[in-house]
Design a protein around this motif. Structure first.
Motif, PDB file in Angstrom:
ATOM      1  N   TRP A 173       6.289   0.426   0.958  1.00 48.38           N
ATOM      2  CA  TRP A 173       6.269   1.173  -0.299  1.00 48.38           C
ATOM      3  C   TRP A 173       6.963   2.515  -0.072  1.00 48.38           C
ATOM      4  O   TRP A 173       6.699   3.185   0.931  1.00 48.38           O
ATOM      5  CB  TRP A 173       4.826   1.425  -0.760  1.00 48.38           C
ATOM      6  N   THR A 174       7.852   2.863  -0.989  1.00 46.82           N
ATOM      7  CA  THR A 174       8.487   4.182  -0.945  1.00 46.82           C
ATOM      8  C   THR A 174       8.380   4.772  -2.341  1.00 46.82           C
ATOM      9  O   THR A 174       8.237   4.031  -3.325  1.00 46.82           O
ATOM     10  CB  THR A 174       9.974   4.066  -0.537  1.00 46.82           C
ATOM     11  N   PRO A 188       0.823  -1.205   0.000  1.00 41.73           N
ATOM     12  CA  PRO A 188       0.000   0.000   0.000  1.00 41.73           C
ATOM     13  C   PRO A 188       0.863   1.263   0.000  1.00 41.73           C
ATOM     14  O   PRO A 188       1.908   1.288   0.643  1.00 41.73           O
ATOM     15  CB  PRO A 188      -0.814  -0.104   1.289  1.00 41.73           C
ATOM     16  N   THR A 189       0.401   2.270  -0.738  1.00 38.95           N
ATOM     17  CA  THR A 189       1.137   3.540  -0.787  1.00 38.95           C
ATOM     18  C   THR A 189       0.952   4.260   0.542  1.00 38.95           C
ATOM     19  O   THR A 189       1.862   4.341   1.340  1.00 38.95           O
ATOM     20  CB  THR A 189       0.627   4.393  -1.959  1.00 38.95           C
ATOM     21  N   PHE A 190      -0.262   4.774   0.776  1.00 39.85           N
ATOM     22  CA  PHE A 190      -0.571   5.421   2.051  1.00 39.85           C
ATOM     23  C   PHE A 190      -1.630   4.590   2.761  1.00 39.85           C
ATOM     24  O   PHE A 190      -2.574   4.120   2.130  1.00 39.85           O
ATOM     25  CB  PHE A 190      -1.061   6.860   1.824  1.00 39.85           C
ATOM     26  N   LEU A 191      -1.488   4.435   4.080  1.00 42.78           N
ATOM     27  CA  LEU A 191      -2.326   3.482   4.807  1.00 42.78           C
ATOM     28  C   LEU A 191      -3.818   3.819   4.775  1.00 42.78           C
ATOM     29  O   LEU A 191      -4.659   2.946   4.751  1.00 42.78           O
ATOM     30  CB  LEU A 191      -1.848   3.361   6.253  1.00 42.78           C
TER      31      LEU A 191
END
Ligand SMILES: [Zn+2]
Lengths: 270, 166
Positions: free
Chosen positions: B89-90, B51-54
């Motif tokens: 993820w970064t 996931p990118t942002f939770l």
């Protein structure tokens, strides 16, 4: 994923569970109080930022509830929405109302309080999350690494607001001083693990209460020194300790509002 | 034992390139760096997404779209999609192709480094000018910021850089 999970003894599982409730309930209430500000912040940029931070924080709470679900505590959504106040483990600070009035009617919310609460809460969360990145419970450490990246932006935002208002007009300074007093009155249980202290601290899950308090103080001190102000003192022994399920009436009110929204649309994805 | 069908990971990736971020339909989830792992065992396929942002509301949609897309493969049997947080993820996981897709959408790709004070800089997504100001670090979605270009006078968005060094 399951390969690195070791068989956990009961004491360890209980300690992780206690800690997760504290983390989840904190972010859940913080997010809810933040979301009540929607449309009310001083300007549009502040409004978008606050709602974005609240949404991120709800995502963090959801992750902690999910870890509880994975440990067999029950369905994550239900843990979030349907536990009575007495079972909640959030700090008193996160449950406090934003001010007088209901947000659907005529709210008289206090922006100084919002900034002060968010500033000190976020500074505390930063210290806790940094410590959790080293947690002995690997799934929690993995989540903490993700949370830390998002928290970076939250902290930057609240630092900016806090510093600006603290170095602004005399009126602003007075309002901030009053707000800080209110926030600090409720700060006694933020770094407390309640009656689970011994269990939580002895399993390498997170730093000790004293350790985290010390780091929090160290992080905020330079700014207070630059303004020739004392670093606010965390009260010893809170009157009520949210970590033990002791809460103010504000939590009942908040949970009632929340479950109203939730019962009205049970299929809503939050 | 049933006839053994082996799904190839390459075929799964071909399909994943067609799954887009619902909010940025010019970039696939592969180019966004969201695909952590594709594991195939016979006709059983498991996709691990990062996931990118939770709190991102698009995550559930992406999960569903991924599942449906891979199920379209005739040789695929049971398909599983799960989120994982390790590796995290970064923003440096976004590929060169992903950067192109973002620009095509009017979004500046994330910068690769932070300045000493923790701030960062991107050039205008439209004209490439370096004379830009940050309007709001929090944009319309968790992963984007809003900037203003003083050269072409456009408001544009940028993907926020996200790194474990933060
Ligand atoms: Zn431009």
């Amino acid at each position: 994923m399951s390969s690195d999970e070791t068989v956990m003894d009961t004491g360890y599982t209980e300690a992780v569970t206690s800690l997760l409730y504290q983390l989840a309930d904190d972010d859940f209430m913080y997010s809810f109080r933040g979301s009540e500000w929607l449309g009310l912040a001083p300007h549009i940029e502040a409004d978008i930022a606050f709602s974005s931070i609240s949404q991120d924080s709800m995502g963090h709470a959801a992750m902690f509830y999910k870890l509880l679900e994975d440990l067999g505590a029950g369905n994550a959504d239900k843990l979030a929405h349907f536990r009575p106040a007495i079972e909640r483990r959030n700090s008193i600070l996160t449950e406090r109302v934003n001010g007088q009035g209901y947000y659907m009617e005529t709210p008289h919310y206090d922006w100084a309080y919002a900034v002060a609460r968010s500033y000190f809460y976020t500074q505390a969360k930063k210290v806790r999350i940094d410590s959790l990145c080293e947690s002995s419970f690997k799934p929690l450490a993995d989540v903490a690494v993700k949370v830390r990246m998002e928290l970076y932006y939250h902290k930057m935002h609240w630092d900016t607001w806090f510093k600006q208002l603290m170095s602004s007009t005399e009126v602003a300074k007075k309002k901030m001083a009053d707000a800080i007093k209110l926030v600090m009155n409720d700060f006694g249980d933020v770094f407390s693990y309640g009656d689970q202290k011994q269990q939580i601290e002895s399993h390498g899950l997170i730093g000790s209460e004293e350790d985290l308090k010390g780091r929090w103080r160290m992080n905020i001190e330079p700014f207070f020194v630059s303004l020739h102000l004392q670093v606010p003192e965390i009260p010893e022994g809170p009157v009520k300790n949210g970590r033990n399920g002791e809460h103010s009436g504000d939590l009942d009110e908040g949970l009632a509002t929340l479950s109203e929204v939730c019962s009205a649309d049970t299929a809503a994805v939050w | 034992m049933a006839a053994s069908v082996q799904v190839s990971a390459a075929r799964v990736y071909d399909v994943l390139y067609k799954v887009k971020d619902p909010e940025i339909d010019s970039v696939s989830i592969v180019d966004l760096g969201m695909v952590g792992e594709v594991i195939t065992d016979g006709n059983h396929v498991k996709i691990v997404l990062l996931p990118t942002f939770l709190g991102c509301p698009a995550l559930e949609i992406i999960k569903k779209n991924t599942l449906n897309a891979v199920k379209e493969l005739p040789e695929a049997g049971e398909v599983e999609v799960e989120f994982a947080y390790n590796p995290p993820w970064t923003s440096d996981r976004i590929t060169e192709e992903g950067h192109k897709g973002l620009r095509a959408f009017g979004i500046a790709p994330p910068p690769l480094y932070f300045k000493e004070d923790g701030s960062w800089h991107v050039d205008c997504a439209y004209c490439g000018s370096t004379y830009v100001t940050m309007e709001n670090i929090f944009g319309p979605t968790a992963c984007r910021s809003i900037l203003y270009c003083k050269s072409c006078k456009n408001v544009f968005e940028a993907m926020k850089p996200v790194s474990t060094l933060m």
